[in-house]
Design a protein around this motif. Structure first.
Motif, PDB file in Angstrom:
ATOM      1  N   THR A 142     -16.588   5.976 -19.987  1.00 15.89           N
ATOM      2  CA  THR A 142     -15.654   5.864 -21.096  1.00 15.89           C
ATOM      3  C   THR A 142     -14.331   5.302 -20.610  1.00 15.89           C
ATOM      4  N   LEU A 143     -13.487   4.872 -21.559  1.00 21.01           N
ATOM      5  CA  LEU A 143     -12.159   4.381 -21.197  1.00 21.01           C
ATOM      6  C   LEU A 143     -11.338   5.473 -20.551  1.00 21.01           C
ATOM      7  N   ALA A 144     -11.415   6.688 -21.092  1.00 21.98           N
ATOM      8  CA  ALA A 144     -10.662   7.797 -20.505  1.00 21.98           C
ATOM      9  C   ALA A 144     -11.107   8.050 -19.074  1.00 21.98           C
ATOM     10  N   GLY A 145     -12.412   7.948 -18.820  1.00 19.62           N
ATOM     11  CA  GLY A 145     -12.907   8.134 -17.465  1.00 19.62           C
ATOM     12  C   GLY A 145     -12.381   7.083 -16.505  1.00 19.62           C
ATOM     13  N   SER A 146     -12.328   5.828 -16.955  1.00 20.14           N
ATOM     14  CA  SER A 146     -11.806   4.770 -16.086  1.00 20.14           C
ATOM     15  C   SER A 146     -10.319   4.963 -15.828  1.00 20.14           C
ATOM     16  N   ARG A 147      -9.584   5.459 -16.833  1.00 18.14           N
ATOM     17  CA  ARG A 147      -8.152   5.741 -16.629  1.00 18.14           C
ATOM     18  C   ARG A 147      -7.966   6.875 -15.618  1.00 18.14           C
ATOM     19  N   LEU A 148      -8.855   7.843 -15.647  1.00 18.26           N
ATOM     20  CA  LEU A 148      -8.778   8.927 -14.675  1.00 18.26           C
ATOM     21  C   LEU A 148      -8.966   8.400 -13.257  1.00 18.26           C
ATOM     22  N   VAL A 149      -9.916   7.497 -13.079  1.00 17.36           N
ATOM     23  CA  VAL A 149     -10.143   6.913 -11.754  1.00 17.36           C
ATOM     24  C   VAL A 149      -8.900   6.158 -11.296  1.00 17.36           C
ATOM     25  N   THR A 150      -8.284   5.403 -12.203  1.00 20.37           N
ATOM     26  CA  THR A 150      -7.048   4.693 -11.861  1.00 20.37           C
ATOM     27  C   THR A 150      -5.955   5.672 -11.456  1.00 20.37           C
ATOM     28  N   LEU A 151      -5.846   6.764 -12.177  1.00 26.50           N
ATOM     29  CA  LEU A 151      -4.853   7.788 -11.865  1.00 26.50           C
ATOM     30  C   LEU A 151      -5.055   8.335 -10.458  1.00 26.50           C
ATOM     31  N   VAL A 152      -6.285   8.728 -10.133  1.00 25.92           N
ATOM     32  CA  VAL A 152      -6.558   9.323  -8.828  1.00 25.92           C
ATOM     33  C   VAL A 152      -6.309   8.317  -7.713  1.00 25.92           C
ATOM     34  N   ALA A 153      -6.725   7.069  -7.933  1.00 23.12           N
ATOM     35  CA  ALA A 153      -6.498   6.043  -6.905  1.00 23.12           C
ATOM     36  C   ALA A 153      -5.008   5.850  -6.654  1.00 23.12           C
ATOM     37  N   GLU A 154      -4.219   5.811  -7.714  1.00 29.29           N
ATOM     38  CA  GLU A 154      -2.779   5.598  -7.536  1.00 29.29           C
ATOM     39  C   GLU A 154      -2.112   6.819  -6.903  1.00 29.29           C
ATOM     40  N   LEU A 155      -2.523   8.000  -7.305  1.00 25.82           N
ATOM     41  CA  LEU A 155      -1.938   9.212  -6.723  1.00 25.82           C
ATOM     42  C   LEU A 155      -2.243   9.344  -5.236  1.00 25.82           C
ATOM     43  N   THR A 156      -3.418   8.860  -4.834  1.00 24.75           N
ATOM     44  CA  THR A 156      -3.816   8.978  -3.428  1.00 24.75           C
ATOM     45  C   THR A 156      -3.509   7.719  -2.625  1.00 24.75           C
ATOM     46  N   GLY A 157      -2.936   6.710  -3.261  1.00 26.75           N
ATOM     47  CA  GLY A 157      -2.562   5.499  -2.552  1.00 26.75           C
ATOM     48  C   GLY A 157      -3.737   4.672  -2.078  1.00 26.75           C
ATOM     49  N   GLN A 158      -4.833   4.675  -2.830  1.00 23.67           N
ATOM     50  CA  GLN A 158      -6.018   3.931  -2.440  1.00 23.67           C
ATOM     51  C   GLN A 158      -6.312   2.817  -3.438  1.00 23.67           C
ATOM     52  N   VAL A 159      -7.063   1.830  -2.967  1.00 26.73           N
ATOM     53  CA  VAL A 159      -7.525   0.772  -3.852  1.00 26.73           C
ATOM     54  C   VAL A 159      -8.578   1.353  -4.786  1.00 26.73           C
ATOM     55  N   GLU A 160      -8.483   1.046  -6.060  1.00 28.08           N
ATOM     56  CA  GLU A 160      -9.430   1.603  -7.025  1.00 28.08           C
ATOM     57  C   GLU A 160     -10.819   1.032  -6.784  1.00 28.08           C
ATOM     58  N   PRO A 161     -11.817   1.882  -6.550  1.00 26.76           N
ATOM     59  CA  PRO A 161     -13.177   1.388  -6.297  1.00 26.76           C
ATOM     60  C   PRO A 161     -13.876   0.993  -7.593  1.00 26.76           C
ATOM     61  N   THR A 162     -14.950   0.241  -7.441  1.00 26.90           N
ATOM     62  CA  THR A 162     -15.747  -0.165  -8.605  1.00 26.90           C
ATOM     63  C   THR A 162     -17.182   0.329  -8.521  1.00 26.90           C
ATOM     64  N   ARG A 163     -17.706   0.516  -7.304  1.00 27.32           N
ATOM     65  CA  ARG A 163     -19.073   1.016  -7.167  1.00 27.32           C
ATOM     66  C   ARG A 163     -19.129   2.479  -7.578  1.00 27.32           C
ATOM     67  N   PRO A 164     -20.164   2.881  -8.325  1.00 23.57           N
ATOM     68  CA  PRO A 164     -20.224   4.264  -8.807  1.00 23.57           C
ATOM     69  C   PRO A 164     -20.162   5.307  -7.707  1.00 23.57           C
ATOM     70  N   ASP A 165     -20.831   5.071  -6.569  1.00 30.26           N
ATOM     71  CA  ASP A 165     -20.817   6.076  -5.504  1.00 30.26           C
ATOM     72  C   ASP A 165     -19.428   6.205  -4.884  1.00 30.26           C
ATOM     73  N   ARG A 166     -18.708   5.104  -4.795  1.00 31.74           N
ATOM     74  CA  ARG A 166     -17.359   5.158  -4.219  1.00 31.74           C
ATOM     75  C   ARG A 166     -16.358   5.768  -5.199  1.00 31.74           C
TER      76      ARG A 166
END
Length: 411
Positions: free
Chosen positions: A192-216
């Motif tokens: 969902t869109l909310a799920g993708s926004r959550l991934v963006t949030l976590v990546a930015e909070l942890t200073g990492q590049v946002e992954p695209t592969r499901p396992d990553r």
């Protein structure tokens, strides 16, 4: 509204006039200040009715009319018409709403209101998610549609609540986190869109590049104590040789039927695979059924179609442990696309997905019509002949199974 005005509103000959007045009012024109309006498509009967009301004796003697018709349409004096019909400005609004069948909405004012709403939403988002300006910028770039402001605020509140809980200790499942922050366990589903926004949030909070592969993506979330669903999606392994001493290794060695492993098995207690074997990965579980029926002894795994996190985890585990991979899927657009993804990411050799397999199917391919084929990564000759045949060759076809599951005597 009086009966006379209702008759005027219902006169089909005047419908273009009321539509034009409606447009002007919606554009923000004050009904009291509207002097005239240009009308296109006004029929002769409408022109005649208006002239009968507006042209007094003086105009008739001079040979001029209050309603001027030219190549651009008819110019109708609205203020004079209101006086003749004894319409107050608010009566004009009511008349055109009845005639057109839609309320008068001041679009200019609505645009200003929508702009103010958007500004309020983004100011609110920037304040609530101050640690994630990149996320706010991405959300803002996506924009807000009509009546979406409330939904965006809800998402912002949910993301802000999640940010305050990270890292989660003890770990919490993604559905539980969604339920605790929004009341809906599916709110942050990763498709969902909310799920993708959550991934963006976590990546930015942890200073990492946002992954695209499901396992990553799942690995990223687990770093902060958020555990996506890892117990339902499974891969099937049949005759896969494991040489470790862990619980999954023992399950694989003791099994007489295909073993279902989920993401937890592959990430928390992964087996140690024998690097001497060649693992053939198939798209459909029915191939494993055929392997059982034929007594096929070679190692097989099934990812059940589209690549999920659990599938990527298995394929990456095989690569990391030096296991050679083969992959085969249906001969259609999705099957070929998945196959070439596996080949590109994990170096798998494609089997039973070639011209020879198509030729073996001969004049009796599967019955389903062939859909579109991807323009990249597909053998041009294979694509050309597939299109000529016009139908799919599924893995259940004997032309595929005979290549994948030869008699045991060949081993």
């Amino acid at each position: 509204m009086g009966t006379t005005w209702e008759w005027v509103a219902g006169d089909e000959a005047l419908a273009p006039l009321w539509a034009a007045v409606h447009d002007r009012l919606c554009a923000g024109t004050d009904p009291a200040a509207m002097a005239s309006v240009r009308v296109t498509g006004l029929p002769p009967a409408g022109v005649a009715a208006l002239r009968a009301w507006l042209d007094d004796a003086g105009r008739l003697r001079r040979g001029t009319s209050a309603v001027v018709v030219d190549a651009r349409g008819a110019r109708v004096p609205v203020r004079a018409l209101r006086q003749v019909l004894r319409l107050e400005p608010q009566d004009l609004v009511a008349l055109v709403e009845q005639a057109v069948g839609r309320p008068v909405v001041d679009r200019a004012r609505q645009r200003m209101s929508d702009t103010a709403l958007r500004q309020d939403v983004w100011q609110y988002a920037a304040a609530q998610l101050s640690a994630c300006p990149g996320l706010v910028a991405r959300m803002r770039a996506a924009g807000i549609g009509v009546d979406e402001g409330t939904g965006v605020r809800k998402l912002v509140d949910a993301l802000a609540a999640v940010a305050k809980r990270l890292p989660a200790d003890p770990p919490v499942s993604l559905p539980k986190l969604a339920h605790d922050t929004v009341g809906d366990p599916h709110f942050f589903d990763l498709d969902t869109l909310a799920g993708s926004r959550l991934v963006t949030l976590v990546a930015e909070l942890t200073g990492q590049v946002e992954p695209t592969r499901p396992d990553r993506i799942r690995a990223l979330l687990e770093q902060t104590g958020v555990v996506p669903d890892r117990l339902t999606a499974t891969v099937l392994l049949h005759h896969v040789q494991a040489i470790g001493e862990g619980p999954v290794d023992r399950r694989l060695r003791d099994a007489v039927a295909p073993v279902a492993l989920h993401l937890f098995d592959l990430t928390r207690t992964p087996p140690r695979l024998d690097p001497a074997q060649v693992l053939t990965v198939v798209e459909n579980p029915s191939v494993l059924e055929a392997a059982l029926a034929r007594g096929h002894p070679a190692p097989l795994a099934c990812t059940s179609g589209q690549l999920r996190a659990v599938d990527h985890a298995l394929l990456q585990l095989a690569v990391d442990q030096g296991v050679a991979l083969q992959y085969t899927g249906d001969l259609d657009g999705p099957g070929l696309a998945i196959a070439h993804t596996v080949a590109r990411l994990y170096g798998a050799r494609l089997v039973a997905m070639d011209l020879a397999t198509l030729h073996d199917a001969g004049t009796r391919p599967s019955a389903v019509l062939l859909g579109p084929l991807a323009a990249e990564d597909i053998d041009l000759q294979l694509a050309r002949e597939l299109r000529d045949v016009g139908r799919v060759v599924f893995q259940e076809h004997d032309a595929v199974l005979d290549r994948l599951l030869p008699p045991a005597s060949t081993y």
